[in-house]
Design a protein around this motif. Sequence first.
Motif, mmCIF file in Angstrom:
data_model
loop_
_atom_site.group_PDB
_atom_site.id
_atom_site.type_symbol
_atom_site.label_atom_id
_atom_site.label_comp_id
_atom_site.label_asym_id
_atom_site.label_seq_id
_atom_site.Cartn_x
_atom_site.Cartn_y
_atom_site.Cartn_z
ATOM 1 N N GLY A 8 43.894 25.548 36.588
ATOM 2 C CA GLY A 8 43.132 25.384 35.156
ATOM 3 C C GLY A 8 41.435 25.435 36.742
ATOM 4 O O GLY A 8 40.969 25.541 35.400
ATOM 5 N N ILE A 9 41.409 24.368 36.893
ATOM 6 C CA ILE A 9 39.899 24.488 37.429
ATOM 7 C C ILE A 9 39.418 25.279 37.429
ATOM 8 O O ILE A 9 38.465 25.519 36.902
ATOM 9 C CB ILE A 9 40.335 23.626 39.144
ATOM 10 N N LYS A 10 40.171 26.891 37.526
ATOM 11 C CA LYS A 10 39.448 28.335 38.156
ATOM 12 C C LYS A 10 39.748 28.686 36.760
ATOM 13 O O LYS A 10 38.361 29.161 36.454
ATOM 14 C CB LYS A 10 39.905 29.445 38.500
ATOM 15 N N ASP A 11 40.475 28.595 35.598
ATOM 16 C CA ASP A 11 40.155 28.767 34.479
ATOM 17 C C ASP A 11 38.912 27.987 32.908
ATOM 18 O O ASP A 11 38.488 29.184 32.145
ATOM 19 C CB ASP A 11 41.387 29.276 33.923
ATOM 20 N N ILE A 12 39.513 26.743 33.472
ATOM 21 C CA ILE A 12 38.385 26.177 32.651
ATOM 22 C C ILE A 12 36.874 25.496 33.053
ATOM 23 O O ILE A 12 35.957 24.978 32.655
ATOM 24 C CB ILE A 12 39.404 24.939 31.832
ATOM 25 N N VAL A 13 37.253 24.749 34.527
ATOM 26 C CA VAL A 13 36.312 23.664 35.033
ATOM 27 C C VAL A 13 35.322 25.307 36.191
ATOM 28 O O VAL A 13 34.207 25.043 35.627
ATOM 29 C CB VAL A 13 36.528 23.135 36.377
ATOM 30 N N LEU A 14 35.442 26.076 36.120
ATOM 31 C CA LEU A 14 34.479 27.401 37.181
ATOM 32 C C LEU A 14 34.365 28.211 36.176
ATOM 33 O O LEU A 14 34.138 29.401 36.998
ATOM 34 C CB LEU A 14 35.043 27.141 38.381
ATOM 35 N N GLN A 15 34.919 28.215 35.102
ATOM 36 C CA GLN A 15 35.105 29.837 35.009
ATOM 37 C C GLN A 15 33.831 30.569 35.242
ATOM 38 O O GLN A 15 32.303 29.647 34.534
ATOM 39 C CB GLN A 15 35.582 29.806 33.260
ATOM 40 N N GLY A 16 33.306 31.793 35.462
ATOM 41 C CA GLY A 16 32.598 32.557 35.487
ATOM 42 C C GLY A 16 30.770 31.762 36.294
ATOM 43 O O GLY A 16 30.376 32.166 36.373
ATOM 44 N N ARG A 17 31.170 30.268 37.055
ATOM 45 C CA ARG A 17 30.665 29.880 37.693
ATOM 46 C C ARG A 17 30.790 30.536 39.123
ATOM 47 O O ARG A 17 30.027 30.882 40.018
ATOM 48 C CB ARG A 17 30.709 28.642 37.842
ATOM 49 N N TYR A 18 32.052 30.981 39.758
ATOM 50 C CA TYR A 18 32.571 31.195 40.768
ATOM 51 C C TYR A 18 33.603 32.402 41.321
ATOM 52 O O TYR A 18 34.295 32.934 39.658
ATOM 53 C CB TYR A 18 33.483 30.424 41.775
ATOM 54 N N GLN A 19 33.454 33.485 41.649
ATOM 55 C CA GLN A 19 33.894 34.668 41.638
ATOM 56 C C GLN A 19 35.580 34.581 42.868
ATOM 57 O O GLN A 19 34.972 34.417 44.144
ATOM 58 C CB GLN A 19 32.661 35.588 42.372
ATOM 59 N N PHE A 20 36.381 33.951 42.225
ATOM 60 C CA PHE A 20 37.973 33.781 43.311
ATOM 61 C C PHE A 20 37.997 35.172 44.095
ATOM 62 O O PHE A 20 37.970 36.241 43.052
ATOM 63 C CB PHE A 20 38.482 33.547 42.816
ATOM 64 N N LYS A 21 38.028 35.628 45.632
ATOM 65 C CA LYS A 21 38.910 36.010 45.712
ATOM 66 C C LYS A 21 39.897 36.215 46.231
ATOM 67 O O LYS A 21 40.377 37.376 46.402
ATOM 68 C CB LYS A 21 37.474 36.411 47.220
ATOM 69 N N THR A 22 41.051 35.025 46.165
ATOM 70 C CA THR A 22 42.745 35.356 45.997
ATOM 71 C C THR A 22 42.577 34.064 45.014
ATOM 72 O O THR A 22 42.290 34.212 44.462
ATOM 73 C CB THR A 22 42.230 34.513 47.537
ATOM 74 N N GLY A 23 44.263 34.450 45.089
ATOM 75 C CA GLY A 23 45.036 33.914 44.940
ATOM 76 C C GLY A 23 45.319 32.006 45.351
ATOM 77 O O GLY A 23 46.006 31.351 44.461
ATOM 78 N N SER A 24 45.100 31.807 46.514
ATOM 79 C CA SER A 24 44.929 30.382 47.068
ATOM 80 C C SER A 24 44.307 29.361 45.955
ATOM 81 O O SER A 24 43.192 29.162 46.047
ATOM 82 C CB SER A 24 44.364 30.541 48.630
ATOM 83 N N ASP A 25 45.501 28.364 46.592
ATOM 84 C CA ASP A 25 44.849 26.612 45.655
ATOM 85 C C ASP A 25 43.955 26.550 46.570
ATOM 86 O O ASP A 25 43.563 25.343 46.215
ATOM 87 C CB ASP A 25 46.150 25.944 45.593
ATOM 88 N N CYS A 26 43.650 26.524 47.254
ATOM 89 C CA CYS A 26 42.901 26.306 48.411
ATOM 90 C C CYS A 26 40.994 26.214 47.973
ATOM 91 O O CYS A 26 40.209 25.589 48.034
ATOM 92 C CB CYS A 26 42.989 26.393 49.741
ATOM 93 N N GLU A 27 41.530 27.354 47.603
ATOM 94 C CA GLU A 27 39.743 28.213 46.558
ATOM 95 C C GLU A 27 39.298 27.419 46.154
ATOM 96 O O GLU A 27 37.627 27.752 46.291
ATOM 97 C CB GLU A 27 40.085 29.908 46.172
ATOM 98 N N VAL A 28 39.753 26.636 45.633
ATOM 99 C CA VAL A 28 39.107 25.684 44.670
ATOM 100 C C VAL A 28 37.638 24.121 45.189
ATOM 101 O O VAL A 28 37.218 24.145 44.946
ATOM 102 C CB VAL A 28 39.461 25.003 42.990
ATOM 103 N N ILE A 29 38.295 24.449 46.085
ATOM 104 C CA ILE A 29 37.797 22.773 47.189
ATOM 105 C C ILE A 29 36.101 23.191 47.023
ATOM 106 O O ILE A 29 35.969 22.791 46.991
ATOM 107 C CB ILE A 29 38.500 23.058 48.355
#
Length: 65
Positions: A8-29
Amino acid sequence: GEIYNHQGIKDIVLQGRYQFKTGSDCEVIIPLYYEFGNDFLNMLDGVFSFFLYDSGSDDFSSGHS
């Protein structure tokens, strides 16, 4: 540990602001820290523990639930 609301953080809070490289839950920190400073700790839901050191400000944060 696990951050339960990471998707939810990836999809809503950080959407478009960060290019996630993994599916790791820790990558949002790191992007949450850059966006919200230490206030991001209240955004996390889960069972986890971590230590974050910011070499630019010579400051640290720790999070746990």
